[in-house]
Write a protein that holds these residues in place. Structure first.
Motif, mmCIF file in Angstrom:
data_model
loop_
_atom_site.group_PDB
_atom_site.id
_atom_site.type_symbol
_atom_site.label_atom_id
_atom_site.label_comp_id
_atom_site.label_asym_id
_atom_site.label_seq_id
_atom_site.Cartn_x
_atom_site.Cartn_y
_atom_site.Cartn_z
ATOM 1 N N VAL A 4 -113.900 79.205 13.886
ATOM 2 C CA VAL A 4 -114.806 78.223 13.676
ATOM 3 C C VAL A 4 -114.363 77.014 13.095
ATOM 4 N N ALA A 5 -114.374 75.678 13.741
ATOM 5 C CA ALA A 5 -113.621 74.395 12.916
ATOM 6 C C ALA A 5 -114.964 73.708 12.548
ATOM 7 N N ARG A 6 -114.779 73.183 11.471
ATOM 8 C CA ARG A 6 -115.536 72.152 10.757
ATOM 9 C C ARG A 6 -115.440 70.805 11.556
ATOM 10 N N ILE A 41 -114.686 64.381 14.163
ATOM 11 C CA ILE A 41 -113.438 65.005 14.480
ATOM 12 C C ILE A 41 -113.238 66.543 14.332
ATOM 13 N N CYS A 42 -112.877 67.248 15.128
ATOM 14 C CA CYS A 42 -112.537 68.658 15.071
ATOM 15 C C CYS A 42 -111.429 68.877 14.148
ATOM 16 N N ARG A 43 -111.921 69.620 12.858
ATOM 17 C CA ARG A 43 -110.843 69.734 11.888
ATOM 18 C C ARG A 43 -109.793 70.997 12.372
ATOM 19 N N GLY A 44 -110.280 71.382 13.399
ATOM 20 C CA GLY A 44 -109.015 72.727 13.833
ATOM 21 C C GLY A 44 -107.894 72.076 14.473
ATOM 22 N N CYS A 45 -108.307 70.762 15.179
ATOM 23 C CA CYS A 45 -107.176 70.339 16.024
ATOM 24 C C CYS A 45 -107.058 68.612 15.751
ATOM 25 N N ARG A 46 -107.888 68.353 15.122
ATOM 26 C CA ARG A 46 -108.063 66.978 14.629
ATOM 27 C C ARG A 46 -108.301 65.785 15.819
ATOM 28 N N ILE A 47 -108.916 66.579 16.898
ATOM 29 C CA ILE A 47 -109.264 65.278 17.782
ATOM 30 C C ILE A 47 -110.439 64.829 17.822
ATOM 31 N N SER A 48 -110.776 63.702 18.485
ATOM 32 C CA SER A 48 -112.010 63.093 18.279
ATOM 33 C C SER A 48 -112.732 63.486 19.531
ATOM 34 N N LEU A 49 -114.278 64.207 18.978
ATOM 35 C CA LEU A 49 -114.980 64.873 20.162
ATOM 36 C C LEU A 49 -115.956 64.044 20.745
ATOM 37 N N PRO A 50 -115.900 64.297 22.080
ATOM 38 C CA PRO A 50 -117.083 63.416 22.889
ATOM 39 C C PRO A 50 -118.356 63.582 22.160
ATOM 40 N N THR A 51 -119.037 62.437 22.468
ATOM 41 C CA THR A 51 -120.367 62.720 21.892
ATOM 42 C C THR A 51 -121.391 63.758 22.413
ATOM 43 N N THR A 52 -121.117 64.006 23.743
ATOM 44 C CA THR A 52 -121.934 65.190 24.168
ATOM 45 C C THR A 52 -121.844 66.605 23.607
ATOM 46 N N ASP A 53 -120.564 66.644 23.124
ATOM 47 C CA ASP A 53 -120.405 67.923 22.551
ATOM 48 C C ASP A 53 -120.905 67.913 20.901
ATOM 49 N N LEU A 54 -120.814 66.801 20.627
ATOM 50 C CA LEU A 54 -121.484 66.546 19.151
ATOM 51 C C LEU A 54 -123.034 66.894 19.457
ATOM 52 N N VAL A 84 -121.225 75.501 20.706
ATOM 53 C CA VAL A 84 -120.158 74.609 21.624
ATOM 54 C C VAL A 84 -118.459 74.792 21.033
ATOM 55 N N GLN A 85 -117.651 74.854 22.082
ATOM 56 C CA GLN A 85 -116.452 74.890 21.893
ATOM 57 C C GLN A 85 -115.760 73.708 21.924
ATOM 58 N N CYS A 86 -114.683 73.410 21.084
ATOM 59 C CA CYS A 86 -113.728 72.256 21.315
ATOM 60 C C CYS A 86 -113.045 72.084 22.551
ATOM 61 N N SER A 87 -113.049 70.829 22.938
ATOM 62 C CA SER A 87 -112.608 70.860 24.272
ATOM 63 C C SER A 87 -111.065 70.984 24.142
ATOM 64 N N SER A 88 -110.548 70.749 23.182
ATOM 65 C CA SER A 88 -109.097 70.541 22.942
ATOM 66 C C SER A 88 -108.610 72.069 22.498
ATOM 67 N N CYS A 89 -108.988 72.693 21.279
ATOM 68 C CA CYS A 89 -108.577 73.729 21.037
ATOM 69 C C CYS A 89 -109.466 75.071 21.231
ATOM 70 N N GLY A 90 -110.430 74.792 21.714
ATOM 71 C CA GLY A 90 -111.317 75.957 22.162
ATOM 72 C C GLY A 90 -111.993 76.652 20.988
ATOM 73 N N ARG A 91 -112.054 76.124 19.812
ATOM 74 C CA ARG A 91 -112.687 77.037 18.705
ATOM 75 C C ARG A 91 -114.051 76.358 18.760
ATOM 76 N N ILE A 92 -114.993 77.285 18.223
ATOM 77 C CA ILE A 92 -116.396 76.939 17.817
ATOM 78 C C ILE A 92 -116.618 75.850 17.087
ATOM 79 N N LEU A 93 -117.379 74.775 17.477
ATOM 80 C CA LEU A 93 -117.682 73.761 16.388
ATOM 81 C C LEU A 93 -118.698 73.925 15.460
ATOM 82 N N PHE A 94 -118.654 73.751 14.448
ATOM 83 C CA PHE A 94 -119.660 73.746 13.376
ATOM 84 C C PHE A 94 -119.926 72.372 12.530
ATOM 85 N N LEU A 95 -121.074 71.719 12.772
ATOM 86 C CA LEU A 95 -121.366 70.630 11.871
ATOM 87 C C LEU A 95 -122.319 70.761 10.568
ATOM 88 N N PRO A 96 -121.520 70.686 9.671
ATOM 89 C CA PRO A 96 -122.172 70.787 8.350
ATOM 90 C C PRO A 96 -123.260 70.197 8.138
#
Ligand SMILES: [Zn+2]
Length: 231
Positions: A190-192, A197-210, A219-231
Motif C-alpha cells: 500500500v503506497a501513500r 504523487i504515489c510514494r511507492g514509485c514517485r509518479i504523478s497520478l492521473p486525476t481519475t485514479d485520485l 485503486v492500484q497505481c498505474s505505474s507500480c501496481g500498489r494499492i493507493l492510500f490517500l491519508p
C-alpha cells in the motif's frame, strides 16, 4: 474506514512485526558463550599449569640443596674431626668438600632463577584471573541485558500479532488476499499518496485514479501496481 486505510494500517503493523523479528533474531544471535571469556580461561589454565611445573622444579631444587648441604656438613665434620690422618685421604676429603660447595652454589643459582620465574608466573596468573573476572562480569551483564531485550521484543511481537489478527478479521477477505500477494511481490503493498504523487514509485497520478481512491475504492497505481492510500 476505507479498505485502503485498513490495509495501510495492517501494513504498518506488518512492517513493525518484520522489524521486531529482525531485532529479535539479531539480539538472540548475541546470546551464548563469549569467545573472549573462553580464550582467557584457556590462557589461565595454561599459566596455572606452568606455575605448577615451576613450583615442582623449585621444590626439587630446594630438596637437592638440602641433600648436598647434608653431605657437605658430613664431609666437613669428618675433615675437621681429626680422625682422618692420612694426607691423601685428607686431600680427597678437601676436594669432596669443595665439590659439594660448588654444586650447592650452582643449585642455589638455579633455584633463584626458578623462584624468579615462579614469581613472574604468579603475577601472570593473578593478572589473567582479574581480567577473566572482569570479562565474565561484563559478559553476564550483557547477557542479562540481552535476555531482558529478548523478553521485551517477544512481548511487543505478541501484542503486534494480536492487533494484526484483530484488524485482519475486519478486512474483506479478497482485499486481504490481494494485499498479501502484493506484499509478497513488492514488500510494500500500500503506497501513500502525497500531493498527487504515489510514494511507492514517485509518479504523478492521473486525476481519475485520485478521484477513485478518494471515494474509497481500491485503486492500484498505474505505474507500480500498489494499492493507493490517500491519508
Ligand atoms: Zn506507484
Amino acid at each position: 474506514m476505507s479498505v485502503a486505510k485498513q490495509l495501510y494500517r495492517l501494513q504498518e503493523i506488518d512492517l513493525e512485526i518484520e522489524s521486531g523479528e529482525r531485532a529479535l533474531e539479531q539480539v538472540t544471535s548475541q546470546l551464548g558463550d563469549s569467545q573472549a571469556v573462553i580464550k582467557t580461561q584457556k590462557q589461565l589454565e595454561l599459566e596455572q599449569k606452568r606455575l605448577e611445573e615451576l613450583s615442582r622444579q623449585q621444590h626439587s631444587a630446594e630438596w637437592e640443596i638440602d641433600d648436598v648441604t647434608t653431605k657437605l656438613v658430613a664431609a666437613e665434620e669428618q675433615l675437621f674431626s681429626g680422625r682422618v690422618k692420612i694426607p691423601k685421604e685428607l686431600t680427597n676429603l678437601q676436594h669432596e668438600v669443595e665439590a659439594f660447595k660448588a654444586r650447592r652454589n650452582q643449585l642455589e643459582e638455579q633455584a633463584l632463577e626458578i623462584i624468579d620465574r615462579v614469581e613472574q608466573s604468579e603475577a601472570s596468573v593473578a593478572k589473567i584471573n582479574s581480567e577473566l573476572k572482569k570479562l565474565t562480569a561484563d559478559w553476564e551483564r550483557q547477557q542479562k541485558q540481552l535476555t531482558d531485550e529478548v523478553e521485551k521484543l517477544k512481548t511487543t511481537l505478541a501484542d503486534l500479532r494480536d492487533r494484526r489478527q484483530r484488524l485482519a478479521g475486519e478486512i474483506d477477505p479478497s482485499a486481504l488476499e490481494f494485499y498479501q500477494s502484493l506484499r509478497k511481490g513488492k514488500g510494500i503493498a500500500v503506497a501513500r499518496v502525497e500531493q498527487g504523487i504515489c510514494r511507492g514509485c514517485r509518479i504523478s497520478l492521473p486525476t481519475t485514479d485520485l478521484q477513485q481512491a478518494r471515494s474509497g475504492n481500491l485503486v492500484q497505481c498505474s505505474s507500480c501496481g500498489r494499492i493507493l492510500f490517500l491519508p
